[in-house]
Design a protein around this motif. Sequence first.
Motif, short mmCIF file in Angstrom:
data_model
loop_
_atom_site.label_atom_id
_atom_site.label_comp_id
_atom_site.label_asym_id
_atom_site.label_seq_id
_atom_site.Cartn_x
_atom_site.Cartn_y
_atom_site.Cartn_z
N GLY A 1 41.31 49.84 42.03
CA GLY A 1 42.01 48.57 41.97
C GLY A 1 41.61 47.68 43.13
O GLY A 1 41.60 48.12 44.28
N VAL A 2 41.23 46.44 42.83
CA VAL A 2 40.81 45.51 43.88
C VAL A 2 41.61 44.22 43.79
O VAL A 2 42.06 43.83 42.70
N CYS A 3 41.82 43.59 44.93
CA CYS A 3 42.50 42.30 45.00
C CYS A 3 41.68 41.33 45.84
O CYS A 3 41.31 41.65 46.97
N PHE A 4 41.39 40.16 45.28
CA PHE A 4 40.71 39.09 46.00
C PHE A 4 41.68 37.93 46.15
O PHE A 4 42.31 37.52 45.17
N SER A 5 41.80 37.38 47.34
CA SER A 5 42.57 36.17 47.49
C SER A 5 41.89 35.03 46.74
O SER A 5 40.68 34.81 46.86
N HIS A 6 42.69 34.31 45.95
CA HIS A 6 42.13 33.19 45.18
C HIS A 6 41.67 32.07 46.11
O HIS A 6 40.91 31.19 45.70
#
Length: 355
Positions: free
Chosen positions: A152-157
Amino acid sequence: MKLAVELVSEQLVKPSSPTPESLRHYQLSFLDQISAEVYNPFVYLFPSNGYDLESNSNPITISNRLKKSLSEILTHYYPLAGRFIDNKFVHCNDEGVPFLETRIKCKLNDAVHSNLVGSELDKLVPFELDGAAEYPFGIQLNVFDCGGVAIGVCFSHQIADGLSCLVFIKRYDPDLIPTKEKDDDIISKRFVFSASVIETLKAKYRTNSESKKPISRVEALSTFIWSRFLAIINHGDKDQSESDEPKGLYALLHNVNLRSRMEPPVPEYSFGNYYREVVAMESEVMCHGFPLYDVNFGWGIPVWVGLSSLRYENQVLFADTESGGGIEASISLKEEDMAKFENDKELLASVSSIG
């Protein structure tokens, strides 16, 4: 299905070599600064090929490979290891990317076939999705009881649009190294449309269109979902033909890739926020696609790529199905609207599954 997630470890992964002083200040562009302060989440699920302590697929080896390759690629994507300052710039101080490891108390196949809702997928990513914090990027390695894994990865928009995220994930491959805010009453569900249904919709709208331009898969499905949304908004549970006049004025917004449209054009896979919303009353905007399944972390093609929960009301995200040709539409609506939408007769006749 409810996922039982146990946090095993959390650490910061730093770039393998320090960022030069001249690159320590990464100025956010105007498009970056006006982007939503949320995280773009992606979850890649891979089945187990069986593992033991001596193999390359045991949890310890997987973790070490992912951290090593992340450390290497961060030398090229160095702002991801920095920290946001006042919504103006990223201090590229090499503090590192949060890397979480968890154990999931179930088998991966059970999770995939249970049609996980967005709130359960949220457990497989490292951050709360609303209100992006100081971290530009984070990753979470989830290991299931069977040995299957979910990355699972999260990138700041504020630092990257959707295409930038996907390009980074495609390049982040261990085998290639070293070379309106979401409210509580908003429901997100996944609607799967087969390739044959998509082709039928393309033929239908091509026949009804005066334009000689070919109709894309995105345009066809956008038009269909838009029509069903208007049906439930304007007529509730009553049947409505697509020729009926709506009760109010509604606008359809598409996020459009600007890379090839800039003057001069920027490279196709430029990293950042190169998109804008365009109003399309008849879904006439061509959208840029990127294969979600064109990713390999050393385990082959993912069995499924989840987009986690959506953060805004009346939002739709399209993703290719694993088999290709079909489309998964993740749709976020008010709870009362979703109850009507998922029971729409025309929708049910076209969708192959709802999860």
